[in-house]
Design an enzyme around this catalytic site. Structure first.
Site, short mmCIF file in Angstrom:
data_model
loop_
_atom_site.label_atom_id
_atom_site.label_comp_id
_atom_site.label_asym_id
_atom_site.label_seq_id
_atom_site.Cartn_x
_atom_site.Cartn_y
_atom_site.Cartn_z
N ASP A 6 -5.23 1.17 -9.01
CA ASP A 6 -4.31 1.92 -8.01
C ASP A 6 -5.19 2.38 -7.09
O ASP A 6 -5.81 3.39 -7.45
CB ASP A 6 -3.34 2.97 -8.99
CG ASP A 6 -2.97 3.61 -7.85
OD1 ASP A 6 -2.65 3.49 -6.78
OD2 ASP A 6 -2.00 4.66 -8.22
N LYS A 65 -7.07 6.13 2.91
CA LYS A 65 -6.03 5.09 2.91
C LYS A 65 -5.16 5.01 4.19
O LYS A 65 -4.82 3.95 4.67
CB LYS A 65 -5.20 5.27 1.37
CG LYS A 65 -4.28 3.88 1.29
CD LYS A 65 -3.68 4.22 -0.24
CE LYS A 65 -2.46 3.30 -0.57
NZ LYS A 65 -2.07 3.35 -1.83
N GLU A 159 3.33 -1.12 -4.56
CA GLU A 159 3.17 -0.36 -5.70
C GLU A 159 4.58 -0.09 -6.40
O GLU A 159 4.63 0.27 -7.71
CB GLU A 159 2.93 0.98 -4.93
CG GLU A 159 1.19 1.03 -4.61
CD GLU A 159 0.89 2.06 -3.41
OE1 GLU A 159 1.74 2.83 -3.14
OE2 GLU A 159 -0.29 2.14 -3.36
N ASP A 182 8.68 6.57 -4.39
CA ASP A 182 7.22 6.50 -4.40
C ASP A 182 6.52 7.44 -3.26
O ASP A 182 6.56 7.17 -2.14
CB ASP A 182 6.56 5.28 -4.25
CG ASP A 182 4.97 5.42 -4.62
OD1 ASP A 182 4.73 6.33 -4.73
OD2 ASP A 182 4.40 4.20 -4.87
#
Length: 545
Positions: A6, A65, A159, A182
Site C-alpha cells: 500500500d 502521492k 485500493e 476510502d
C-alpha cells in the site's frame, strides 16, 4: 514470493501471504506503518525515509502521492518545483532534483529492505495499490516508481478492491453489494462492488485524487493559526470547533458517493455493507457523515490504515497461486476515445467498463488524397473533444485515396493495471502503429473530479452541440453531392422537382448559417426525402452508359 504494498499518501505498508493468512511486515522497531516521508540531510547523497524523515517535515517531502503523474502548473504544492509549465514535475529536495516517482521509489526501497529482512531473502515481485480514481498517467507513474525501486510490478490494484478483500467480503451471500468509502491522507475513493461466488466486480467508482486528511490539517492550521503538526493533534482530539472546520471539506465527498451509487444502479437500501478505509475515517465526524449518507452503520472491523495493505497481500497470494477461488474485476474510471472529424469525442471504452478490456472501431479519411491521419487519444465525459483531456497523439500514414476509401482500424486495450495501449492499423497494408499512453493529461488534476460534474451540468448544451456538429457534417457531405447529381442528370430531373430540391438545399445552407439545430434537422430531412429519387436515376444513368 510476491509482496503486496500500500503506497499511501501519509503511510505505506508491505506484506505477503504466510500459511494462508495475510501478514504485514514490521520494521526493526516493530512498526508496520512507514510514513511516506523523505528528507535529505545536508550534503547527503542518500535520503532518510520514514519516521526519522517525519521529524523534518518542514524541510522534507510529504504526501508525494498527490504529485504522481502530474506536470508543472497542474497542481498546487508548497514543495519547490523545478521546470517550465507543461513539463513533468520535478522537485528540489536538498541538493537533489527528483521526480515524484523517484521520491516514491525511495519509499518503496525502504519497504523492500523491510520485507527482505523479515523473509531472509530477496524480494523482487510486488502488487502495488493505487486509488481507484487514478488516471492513466498516475498509474503509469506508480508502476515506474515500483520498477525504479527494483520490483517487477505484477499488478496495480485499486485500493477499494484491496479493502474489500481484506474485509473477507467474499464470504457474503450471493449478489451482495458493498460500498467502500476510502478517505486517506491525500485521496478519496468511493466504489460500489458486487460480490458473488468469489468474484469481486467493481460496478462503479468515483472520487477525488486531491482530497484527504491533509486538507483537514491545513484547514485547522489556518483557522487556529497553528502548525500542521499541532493541527493534526487537534484533529485527533475532535470536538465541535474541529467539526465545523472539517465538515465543508467532508461534504465534497457526498456527490461522489451518490454518483457512484447511481452509476452502479444500486439503491442505498440494497447495500449489504459500507466499509471504511483510510486513517481519516477514524474521525467520529467522518463516521457520522457516512452513516448519514448511506443510512447504514459502517463496518469498522478492520484497521483502517492496514486494510488496503492486507488486501494487496491477498492479491499477491492470488497471483502466486497461494490463494484460490477469488477473482477481481475492476473498472476504468473515465471514458476513453479519440477525436473525430468536426472536433467530436468518439468513445471507444465507456466509463465503468470492466477491465482488462479491448475495443476498436474503423475510421476513414475525411478528405480526398489525404496521406495520414492524426489519432488524438482522449479521456473524459464531454461530447466535444476540446472539453476532454488529451492523453497523447500520433500519426498513421497511408497511401493517397479518394475520400472515405483509406481505412484505419483503431483499437484500445486496457490491461489489468488500468494502463492503456493504442493500436492503429492501416487496413490496406496491415502495418501497425502501437503506442503506450503514458503522458500526463494537459489540464489540472482538479479537473478529474470536475469532469463528471461538468458532464452533468453541460449535458444538454453538449448534446445539442454534438447533434448540430453531426448535422453540419452531414450537410457538408450532402450539398456537394446533390449539386453533382443534379448536374449529372440534367433535364432528366423535372423542373418542379429540381426547384424543390434547390429550395431545400437553400434551407439547409440558411439553417447552417443561423446555427439553428431545429431548422437544420428539418431542412436535412426535407432534402433527404426530396433527393431519394435521384439515387435511382443515377444508377439507371450509370447502367445505361
Amino acid at each position: 514470493m510476491i509482496v503486496g504494498i500500500d503506497l499511501g499518501t501519509t503511510n505505506s505498508l508491505i506484506g505477503a501471504m504466510d500459511a494462508g493468512f495475510p501478514v504485514l511486515f514490521a520494521d526493526e522497531n516493530g512498526c508496520r506503518l512507514t510514513p511516506s516521508a523523505l528528507y535529505f540531510p545536508e550534503d547527503a547523497t542518500e535520503p532518510v525515509v520514514g519516521w526519522e524523515a517525519l521529524e523534518h517535515r518542514e524541510t522534507g517531502v510529504l504526501s508525494i502521492k498527490r504529485l504522481m503523474g502530474s506536470r508543472v502548473g497542474e497542481v498546487e504544492t508548497t514543495l519547490p518545483v523545478v521546470g517550465r509549465p507543461g513539463e513533468p514535475v520535478r522537485l528540489q529536495v536538498g541538493s537533489q532534483t527528483l521526480s515524484p516517482e523517484e521520491i516514491s521509489a525511495f519509499i518503496l526501497r525502504k519497504l523492500k529492505v523491510q520485507a527482505e529482512r523479515v523473509l531472509g531473502g530477496p524480494v523482487t515481485k510486488a502488487v502495488i495499490t493505487v486509488p481507484a480514481y487514478f488516471n492513466d498517467a498516475q498509474r503509469s507513474a506508480t508502476k515506474r516508481a515500483g520498477e525504479l525501486a527494483g520490483f517487477e510490478v505484477e499488478r496495480l490494484l485499486a485500493e477499494p478492491t484491496a479493502a474489500a478483500l481484506a474485509y473477507g467480503l467474499d464470504r457474503l451471500g450471493e449478489k451482495s453489494h458493498v460500498a467502500v468509502y476510502d478517505l486517506g491522507g491525500g485521496t478519496f475513493d468511493i466504489s460500489v462492488l458486487e460480490l458473488s461466488g468469489g468474484v469481486f466486480q467493481v460496478l462503479a467508482t468515483n472520487g477525488d485524487t486531491r482530497l484527504g486528511g491533509d486538507d483537514f490539517d491545513r484547514a485547522i492550521a489556518e483557522k487556529f493559526g497553528i502548525s500542521l503538526a499541532e493541527a493534526e493533534a487537534r484533529k485527533r482530539e475532535g470536538g465541535e470547533q474541529i467539526a465545523e472546520v472539517c465538515r465543508p471539506i467532508l461534504e465534497k465527498t457526498r456527490l461522489h458517493c451518490l454518483r457512484s451509487l447511481h452509476d452502479a444502479k444500486v439503491d442505498v437500501g440494497q447495500l449489504d455493507e459500507v466499509i471504511l478505509v483510510g486513517g481519516s475515517t477514524r474521525m467520529p465526524l467522518v463516521r457520522e457523515f457516512v452513516r448519514e449518507v448511506f443510512g447504514k452503520e459502517p463496518n469498522v472491523s478492520q484497521h483502517p490504515d492496514e486494510a488496503v495493505a492486507l488486501g494487496a497481500a491477498i492479491q499477491a497470494g492470488i497471483l502466486s497461486g497461494s490463494v484460490q477461488n477469488v477473482t477481481l474485476l475492476d473498472v476504468t474510471p473515465l471514458s476513453l476515445g479519440i477525436e473525430t472529424f468536426g472536433g467530436l469525442m468518439n468513445v471507444l471504452i465507456p466509463r465503468n467498463t470492466t477491465i482488462p478490456c479491448r475495443a476498436g472501431e474503423m475510421f476513414a479519411n475525411a478528405a480526398a488524397n489525404q496521406t495520414s491521419m492524426r489519432i488524438t487519444v482522449l479521456q473524459g465525459e464531454r461530447e466535444m473533444a476540446r472539453d476532454n483531456w488529451k492523453l497523447g497523439e500520433f500519426v498513421v500514414s497511408f497511401a493517397p485515396a479518394p475520400r472515405g476509401q483509406a481505412r484505419v482500424g483503431v483499437q484500445f486495450e486496457i490491461d489489468a493495471n488500468g494502463l492503456l495501449q493504442v493500436l492503429a492499423r492501416d487496413i490496406a497494408t496491415g502495418v501497425d502503429t502501437k503506442v503506450a499512453i503514458e503522458s500526463a493529461v494537459e489540464v489540472s488534476d482538479e479537473a478529474v473530479e470536475k469532469m463528471l460534474e461538468d458532464s452533468l451540468e453541460h449535458a444538454f448544451e453538449d448534446m445539442d452541440e454534438r447533434v448540430f456538429t453531426e448535422a453540419t457534417i452531414k450537410a457538408d457531405e450532402m450539398l456537394p453531392a446533390v449539386d453533382k447529381a443534379l448536374a449529372a442528370l440534367g433535364d432528366k430531373v423535372p423542373e418542379s422537382d429540381r426547384a424543390a430540391i434547390l429550395a431545400a438545399a437553400g434551407a439547409v445552407r440558411s439553417a447552417k448559417a443561423e446555427k439553428s439545430l431545429s431548422k437544420l434537422k428539418a431542412a436535412l430531412a426535407d432534402l433527404d426525402r426530396l433527393t431519394e429519387p435521384l439515387a435511382a436515376q443515377l444508377i439507371e444513368l450509370a447502367m445505361g452508359s
